[in-house]
Design an enzyme around this catalytic site. Sequence first.
Site, PDB file in Angstrom:
ATOM      1  NE  ARG A  30     -14.897   0.793   2.527  1.00  0.00           N
ATOM      2  CZ  ARG A  30     -14.930   1.660   3.548  1.00  0.00           C
ATOM      3  NH1 ARG A  30     -13.877   1.754   4.356  1.00  0.00           N
ATOM      4  NH2 ARG A  30     -15.978   2.429   3.782  1.00  0.00           N
ATOM      5  CG  ASP A  31      -4.875  -1.891   1.347  1.00  0.00           C
ATOM      6  OD1 ASP A  31      -3.880  -1.156   1.319  1.00  0.00           O
ATOM      7  OD2 ASP A  31      -4.835  -3.112   1.022  1.00  0.00           O
ATOM      8  CB  ILE A  32      -7.176  -4.812  -2.613  1.00  0.00           C
ATOM      9  CG1 ILE A  32      -8.058  -5.803  -3.346  1.00  0.00           C
ATOM     10  CG2 ILE A  32      -5.747  -5.296  -2.541  1.00  0.00           C
ATOM     11  CD1 ILE A  32      -7.727  -5.921  -4.825  1.00  0.00           C
ATOM     12  CG  ASN A  88       4.795   1.341   4.050  1.00  0.00           C
ATOM     13  OD1 ASN A  88       5.255   1.455   5.187  1.00  0.00           O
ATOM     14  ND2 ASN A  88       3.790   0.538   3.764  1.00  0.00           N
ATOM     15  CD  GLU A  96       3.358  -4.737  -1.339  1.00  0.00           C
ATOM     16  OE1 GLU A  96       2.195  -4.540  -1.743  1.00  0.00           O
ATOM     17  OE2 GLU A  96       3.662  -5.657  -0.564  1.00  0.00           O
ATOM     18  CB  VAL A  97       1.702   0.992  -5.097  1.00  0.00           C
ATOM     19  CG1 VAL A  97       1.133   1.821  -6.233  1.00  0.00           C
ATOM     20  CG2 VAL A  97       1.062  -0.394  -5.061  1.00  0.00           C
ATOM     21  CG  HIS A 101       0.039   4.403  -1.193  1.00  0.00           C
ATOM     22  ND1 HIS A 101       1.055   4.212  -2.126  1.00  0.00           N
ATOM     23  CD2 HIS A 101       0.171   3.404  -0.290  1.00  0.00           C
ATOM     24  CE1 HIS A 101       1.754   3.142  -1.794  1.00  0.00           C
ATOM     25  NE2 HIS A 101       1.244   2.642  -0.675  1.00  0.00           N
ATOM     26  CG  HIS A 103      -1.054   2.405   4.144  1.00  0.00           C
ATOM     27  ND1 HIS A 103      -1.494   1.202   3.638  1.00  0.00           N
ATOM     28  CD2 HIS A 103       0.131   2.652   3.512  1.00  0.00           C
ATOM     29  CE1 HIS A 103      -0.632   0.737   2.745  1.00  0.00           C
ATOM     30  NE2 HIS A 103       0.371   1.609   2.648  1.00  0.00           N
TER      31      HIS A 103
HETATM   32  P1  AMP Z   1       2.578  -0.084   0.098  1.00  0.00           P
HETATM   33  O1  AMP Z   1       3.177  -1.380   0.551  1.00  0.00           O
HETATM   34  O2  AMP Z   1       2.689   1.013   1.137  1.00  0.00           O
HETATM   35  O3  AMP Z   1       3.089   0.342  -1.257  1.00  0.00           O
HETATM   36  O4  AMP Z   1       1.014  -0.334  -0.005  1.00  0.00           O
HETATM   37  C1  AMP Z   1       0.366  -0.724  -1.172  1.00  0.00           C
HETATM   38  C2  AMP Z   1      -1.021  -1.127  -0.755  1.00  0.00           C
HETATM   39  O5  AMP Z   1      -1.832  -1.167  -1.917  1.00  0.00           O
HETATM   40  C3  AMP Z   1      -1.111  -2.485  -0.078  1.00  0.00           C
HETATM   41  O6  AMP Z   1      -1.652  -2.341   1.234  1.00  0.00           O
HETATM   42  C4  AMP Z   1      -2.046  -3.279  -1.002  1.00  0.00           C
HETATM   43  O7  AMP Z   1      -2.905  -4.148  -0.302  1.00  0.00           O
HETATM   44  C5  AMP Z   1      -2.798  -2.165  -1.712  1.00  0.00           C
HETATM   45  N1  AMP Z   1      -3.344  -2.506  -3.028  1.00  0.00           N
HETATM   46  C6  AMP Z   1      -2.719  -3.144  -4.038  1.00  0.00           C
HETATM   47  N2  AMP Z   1      -3.537  -3.234  -5.113  1.00  0.00           N
HETATM   48  C7  AMP Z   1      -4.700  -2.632  -4.758  1.00  0.00           C
HETATM   49  C8  AMP Z   1      -5.946  -2.392  -5.429  1.00  0.00           C
HETATM   50  N3  AMP Z   1      -6.154  -2.793  -6.702  1.00  0.00           N
HETATM   51  N4  AMP Z   1      -6.926  -1.748  -4.759  1.00  0.00           N
HETATM   52  C9  AMP Z   1      -6.734  -1.347  -3.479  1.00  0.00           C
HETATM   53  N5  AMP Z   1      -5.584  -1.523  -2.799  1.00  0.00           N
HETATM   54  C10 AMP Z   1      -4.581  -2.161  -3.428  1.00  0.00           C
END
Ligand code: AMP
Length: 116
Positions: A30-32, A88, A96-97, A101, A103
């Site tokens: 689950r997304d945080i 993304n 961001e990551v 991944h 969504h």
């Molecule tokens: P993106 O902007 O597509 O890179 O999405 C990164 C997603 O990772 C965001 O929706 C964040 O809320 C989610 N996220 C960041 N850290 C964590 C975590 N520790 N556990 C679960 N989701 C996370």
Amino acid sequence: MAVDCLFCRIVAREIPADVVYETDQVLAFRDIAPKAPVHVLVIPKEHHPTFAALGQEDPALAGALAAACGQVALDEGVADAGYRVLFNSGPNAGQEVFHVHAHVLGGKPLGPMLAR
Ligand code: AMP
């Protein structure tokens, strides 16, 4: 495992996550900061930075990721009503990551694809 990659650390269980689905190749949690009633991130366990990189470097794994998204949608009860799968990719998309991944979003009408 990539150095300093948040999602590699979740795969390694160094950082906790609410895992909802797992195979030898993929992990879903689950997304945080959920943006919908159902908001699950589906990742390959192996590090690939973007969707395009994954497709080029391991197309079979991209297929496994797609299958996992469908399974998560079924398990979360959103398959029939409909859901959105979003990648993304890069700065303009707000990635961001940099561990690819998907969504998986659902559980309510999601509205237009992009904010106006
Ligand atoms: P993106 O902007 O597509 O890179 O999405 C990164 C997603 O990772 C965001 O929706 C964040 O809320 C989610 N996220 C960041 N850290 C964590 C975590 N520790 N556990 C679960 N989701 C996370």
